[in-house]
Design a protein around this motif. Sequence first.
Motif, PDB file in Angstrom:
ATOM      1  N   LYS A 109       0.857  -1.175   0.000  1.00  0.00           N
ATOM      2  CA  LYS A 109       0.000   0.000   0.000  1.00  0.00           C
ATOM      3  C   LYS A 109       0.898   1.231   0.000  1.00  0.00           C
ATOM      4  N   VAL A 110       0.501   2.208  -0.800  1.00  0.00           N
ATOM      5  CA  VAL A 110       1.284   3.440  -0.950  1.00  0.00           C
ATOM      6  C   VAL A 110       0.506   4.598  -0.341  1.00  0.00           C
ATOM      7  N   TYR A 111       1.190   5.403   0.470  1.00  0.00           N
ATOM      8  CA  TYR A 111       0.571   6.555   1.117  1.00  0.00           C
ATOM      9  C   TYR A 111       1.342   7.816   0.757  1.00  0.00           C
ATOM     10  N   VAL A 112       0.616   8.904   0.518  1.00  0.00           N
ATOM     11  CA  VAL A 112       1.237  10.183   0.170  1.00  0.00           C
ATOM     12  C   VAL A 112       0.629  11.290   1.037  1.00  0.00           C
TER      13      VAL A 112
ATOM     14  N   TYR B 263      10.415  -2.029  -8.166  1.00  0.00           N
ATOM     15  CA  TYR B 263       9.340  -1.264  -8.772  1.00  0.00           C
ATOM     16  C   TYR B 263       8.030  -1.745  -8.165  1.00  0.00           C
ATOM     17  N   LEU B 264       7.159  -0.811  -7.824  1.00  0.00           N
ATOM     18  CA  LEU B 264       5.816  -1.133  -7.362  1.00  0.00           C
ATOM     19  C   LEU B 264       4.857  -0.850  -8.503  1.00  0.00           C
ATOM     20  N   ILE B 265       4.107  -1.870  -8.917  1.00  0.00           N
ATOM     21  CA  ILE B 265       3.180  -1.730 -10.035  1.00  0.00           C
ATOM     22  C   ILE B 265       1.783  -2.163  -9.591  1.00  0.00           C
ATOM     23  N   PRO B 266       0.739  -1.787 -10.320  1.00  0.00           N
ATOM     24  CA  PRO B 266      -0.623  -2.201  -9.948  1.00  0.00           C
ATOM     25  C   PRO B 266      -0.764  -3.718  -9.857  1.00  0.00           C
ATOM     26  N   ASP B 267      -1.519  -4.146  -8.835  1.00  0.00           N
ATOM     27  CA  ASP B 267      -1.705  -5.585  -8.643  1.00  0.00           C
ATOM     28  C   ASP B 267      -3.042  -6.087  -9.172  1.00  0.00           C
ATOM     29  N   GLY B 268      -3.858  -5.189  -9.741  1.00  0.00           N
ATOM     30  CA  GLY B 268      -5.150  -5.588 -10.278  1.00  0.00           C
ATOM     31  C   GLY B 268      -6.301  -5.427  -9.305  1.00  0.00           C
ATOM     32  N   ASP B 269      -5.982  -5.220  -8.030  1.00  0.00           N
ATOM     33  CA  ASP B 269      -7.014  -5.066  -7.011  1.00  0.00           C
ATOM     34  C   ASP B 269      -7.005  -3.684  -6.366  1.00  0.00           C
ATOM     35  N   GLY B 270      -6.303  -2.753  -6.994  1.00  0.00           N
ATOM     36  CA  GLY B 270      -6.255  -1.397  -6.462  1.00  0.00           C
ATOM     37  C   GLY B 270      -5.040  -1.110  -5.615  1.00  0.00           C
TER      38      GLY B 270
ATOM     39  N   TRP C 274      -0.700  -2.257  -4.887  1.00  0.00           N
ATOM     40  CA  TRP C 274       0.540  -2.294  -5.659  1.00  0.00           C
ATOM     41  C   TRP C 274       1.300  -3.561  -5.311  1.00  0.00           C
ATOM     42  N   LYS C 275       2.206  -3.991  -6.160  1.00  0.00           N
ATOM     43  CA  LYS C 275       2.999  -5.177  -5.868  1.00  0.00           C
ATOM     44  C   LYS C 275       4.434  -4.966  -6.342  1.00  0.00           C
ATOM     45  N   LYS C 276       5.337  -5.669  -5.706  1.00  0.00           N
ATOM     46  CA  LYS C 276       6.751  -5.534  -6.035  1.00  0.00           C
ATOM     47  C   LYS C 276       7.104  -6.340  -7.287  1.00  0.00           C
ATOM     48  N   THR C 277       7.985  -5.777  -8.075  1.00  0.00           N
ATOM     49  CA  THR C 277       8.570  -6.493  -9.198  1.00  0.00           C
ATOM     50  C   THR C 277       9.917  -5.867  -9.507  1.00  0.00           C
ATOM     51  N   ASP C 278      10.652  -6.443 -10.430  1.00  0.00           N
ATOM     52  CA  ASP C 278      11.924  -5.853 -10.858  1.00  0.00           C
ATOM     53  C   ASP C 278      12.315  -6.400 -12.225  1.00  0.00           C
TER      54      ASP C 278
END
Length: 331
Positions: A97-100, A176-183, A185-189
């Motif tokens: 989850k990303v917070y700003v 990299y955090l990208i959309p996970d399809g459920d709103g 984010w998920k980690k990838t590289d």
Amino acid sequence: MTSSTVNTAFQQFMLHAVRLDPDAVRTARSSRDWLIDQIEALPGKDLAFPLLYSEAHIQFGSFARRTKCRELDDIDLMIALMGGGGRYETTIGTTCKVYVPDDHRLAAFRDAFGAVNSRLVINQFIRSLSSVSHYRSAQMKRNGSAAVLDLTSYSWVYDIVPAFLTTKEWNGRTYYLIPDGDGHWKKTDPRVDKSRATAINQNHGGYVLDVVRLVKLWLKRKRGLTLSSYLTEALVLDHYNNSYQSAGRYMDLELRDVLSGMAACITSDVSDPKNIDGNINHLTWNERWAARTTLQEASDACAAACSLESSSQADAISAWKKILGDDFGEY
């Protein structure tokens, strides 16, 4: 197209049916760079569009790794968002989850719990991309991970993935955090995937990428067997990474051996090369055994075709044509 030997037939087949057309590749790279420039301009044209972290944009997917076979149908772009002042937390597995802060440009995309909703961000990408010239349509990818942009000038679409580049974690890695399809984010590289493909290919004389492309094309034409492009690539690269024997230029022998190697591994879990997602073989047990049978039968057919080469090039070419399709060539 006619050939007097299997080797010549394979050379022509790889050139005209398996590898991407060089002119298409040049056009695609040029159009990709042009599109990135258009996206870079969006934050200044549309105040609702997120601010971008230009230095962290990255090309990913099989086109970037040079493992895509004909025809070119999509190009993947990861567009990095400015996350300054924000933070992320890992919830379950690789989900984040990303917070700003309230004054952040991404604050407009927060959900009821204060986290940046990746679906809302993708929807904004779709709205803003509609201003790009030569635009035909844009929509969210079925798995909710990208904005798919279709431009009138090209036969391929662009999968545009919004992303954040993290700071270093405890293990020294950035992600990299990208959309996970459920709103969320998920980690990838994708940097790991690209460097791995390049390193294994170089360690085997530059022949491995051609084998990956050939296997992918064969899978496209093989009814009853569906393996994801990413799993297929991982299996082929694992085969060569774990092999004491170097790849060679004879694609008939390489296809025979790699299909047998894939058959031996497909019933087991397959580790994510990025060491992020764990097992990437999501086939059911029955699907794994069915795939094993199909892959081994195909390898046996390749072995039979290879054995014909010493007695009759014409019969061998005919056998390969049955395996690879009508455009393999004639004797």
